[in-house]
Design an enzyme around this catalytic site. Structure first.
Site, mmCIF file in Angstrom:
data_model
loop_
_atom_site.group_PDB
_atom_site.id
_atom_site.type_symbol
_atom_site.label_atom_id
_atom_site.label_comp_id
_atom_site.label_asym_id
_atom_site.label_seq_id
_atom_site.Cartn_x
_atom_site.Cartn_y
_atom_site.Cartn_z
ATOM 1 N N ASP A 377 0.857 -1.178 0.000
ATOM 2 C CA ASP A 377 0.000 0.000 0.000
ATOM 3 C C ASP A 377 0.901 1.238 0.000
ATOM 4 O OD1 ASP A 377 -1.720 2.110 0.609
ATOM 5 O OD2 ASP A 377 -2.980 0.886 1.926
ATOM 6 N N HIS A 378 0.856 2.005 -1.071
ATOM 7 C CA HIS A 378 1.770 3.145 -1.216
ATOM 8 C C HIS A 378 1.426 4.284 -0.258
ATOM 9 C CE1 HIS A 378 5.131 4.822 -3.207
ATOM 10 N NE2 HIS A 378 4.955 4.214 -4.375
ATOM 11 N N ARG A 379 0.274 4.219 0.392
ATOM 12 C CA ARG A 379 -0.057 5.240 1.384
ATOM 13 C C ARG A 379 0.761 5.053 2.657
ATOM 14 N NH1 ARG A 379 -6.338 4.133 1.953
ATOM 15 N NH2 ARG A 379 -5.411 2.051 2.079
#
Length: 407
Positions: A377-379
């Site tokens: 998850d790039h968040r």
């Protein structure tokens, strides 16, 4: 006359499908007696009734879906009447008896025994020559689905143990004669997986990184361990899992989840692993995997896989994971851009291990190579964190001795 409503089965489940009734109208039930087996999006479970009495109504047929809070069964708590007389004596073989009980098996018991007796012939009466050969069907739900679809059970090859016909076999056999299209209902585990994966794709901005790793040392380590103590074998997946958990120490963000605007990093690793079963793909969870040795992990993975394929895992054993691993190699593929198991933030994959040319100290050699993949998850983290974690995991696989310094 109280109605027993489908209770909240936990883990946010909103409905369940009736698989098999364990009682019929007129049967006597006691407190906490299992009266029905249902299938949720997580597992098949038996549901006990919270009070005693006489069953007066069953509110759904096998195969029907019931929402949480809807009536399942009605029970009359009044004591059963005492029936006497020659007619009752002739019927039950005793004098004064309670309805449903007696010196012989009660009607309810006889019905349950008949319902659970193995079926050796298809629906309907046998012809003049007797039963039409053995048809291995155990579940009444399977028979109902076949009957509703107008299918001949003798023409279906069962995919279960010893050729037992499962619901999946019936669903795959249902087709439209005019087109030949096969229609398989999206239900149970398959629907739950579809919903979760759709939500993951919708909510998680995921990215994928991968790296090839020399697994020659990993295979040698496993062989040495199993030669030393063959009575407690360590699986390849267990070593992969142990190195994954170890690598998370330096990159705990990948073991996290999002709660609103906060990244929550737990102090434990509840390791999920993908397991293919007849009911579909499930993700059993090994809790507190960070506290387990490679041998303990191997035993846990083996036992949970067997339980998952037997349909014996409850909802609590299929949820609560903090990160998931997946062995793609068993399918003969190198890797996969996997979908993250929401609400987790990462999934790690191990591809097949095959002979490939590999350069060592400037010399070409044939080594056992695998591909590692990480969808994240790039968040929660950037490529530097994801790449650092995957590189650390690859280092452990290429030289398992280096892991000793971090254990």
């Amino acid at each position: 006359m109280p109605d027993f409503l489908l209770p909240d089965l936990g883990e946010g489940l909103e409905e369940a499908e009736i698989i098999e009734w364990r009682v019929e109208v007129g049967d006597q039930v006691t407190i906490d007696q299992a009266v029905v087996e249902v299938e949720t999006a997580k597992a098949a479970v038996e549901v006990p009734v919270p009070f005693a009495g006489t069953v007066t109504a069953l509110h759904a047929d096998p195969g029907a879906t019931v929402a949480v809070g809807q009536p399942l069964v009605s029970v009359d708590p009044a004591p059963p009447a005492v029936t006497t007389g020659p007619a009752r004596e002739a019927e039950e073989g005793s004098g004064n008896v309670l309805i449903g009980y007696g010196t012989r098996a009660s009607t309810g018991a006889r019905r349950r025994q008949a319902r659970r007796r193995p079926q050796n012939h298809p629906e309907g009466p046998a012809g003049p020559s007797g039963p039409a050969g053995p048809v291995r069907v155990i579940s009444p739900l399977v028979r109902k689905l076949a009957r509703d679809a107008g299918l001949d059970l003798t023409a279906i090859n069962g995919s279960g143990p010893a050729g037992v016909i499962r619901r999946a076999d019936i669903e795959q056999a249902v087709s439209r004669p005019e087109t030949g299209d096969t229609r398989v209902p999206l239900r149970g585990v398959r629907r739950a997986v579809a919903d979760k994966l759709t939500r993951s794709r919708r909510e998680i901005p995921e990215a994928t990184v991968w790296v090839d790793a020399d697994a020659t040392g990993l295979l040698a380590t496993r062989a040495a361990l199993n030669t030393k103590t063959p009575e407690q074998p360590v699986s390849l997946l267990a070593l992969f899992a142990r190195f994954t958990v170890l690598a998370l120490r330096g990159y705990p963000e990948l073991n996290a989840h999002l709660d609103g605007d906060e990244i929550v990093i737990p102090g434990h690793v509840h390791l999920g692993f993908a397991a293919q079963t007849d009911r579909g793909l499930v993700v059993p969870v090994v809790r507190d995997a960070h506290q387990l040795s490679a041998r303990d992990l191997s035993a846990a993975l083996t036992s949970r896989t067997a339980a998952a394929r037997a349909g014996q895992l409850g909802p609590a054993e299929l949820t609560g994971g903090t990160i998931t691993i997946n062995n793609y190699g068993v399918f003969g593929v190198d890797g996969s851009a996997a979908i993250i198991n929401h609400p987790e933030v990462a999934i790690i994959g191990l591809g097949r291990i095959i002979d490939r040319p590999w350069v060592i100290d400037g010399q070409l050699a044939v080594r056992k190579i695998t591909e590692l993949t990480l969808a994240f998850d790039h968040r929660v983290c950037d490529g530097g964190t994801a790449g650092g974690f995957l590189r650390q995991l690859a280092d452990y696989i290429e030289d398992p001795v280096t892991a000793l310094g971090d254990l």
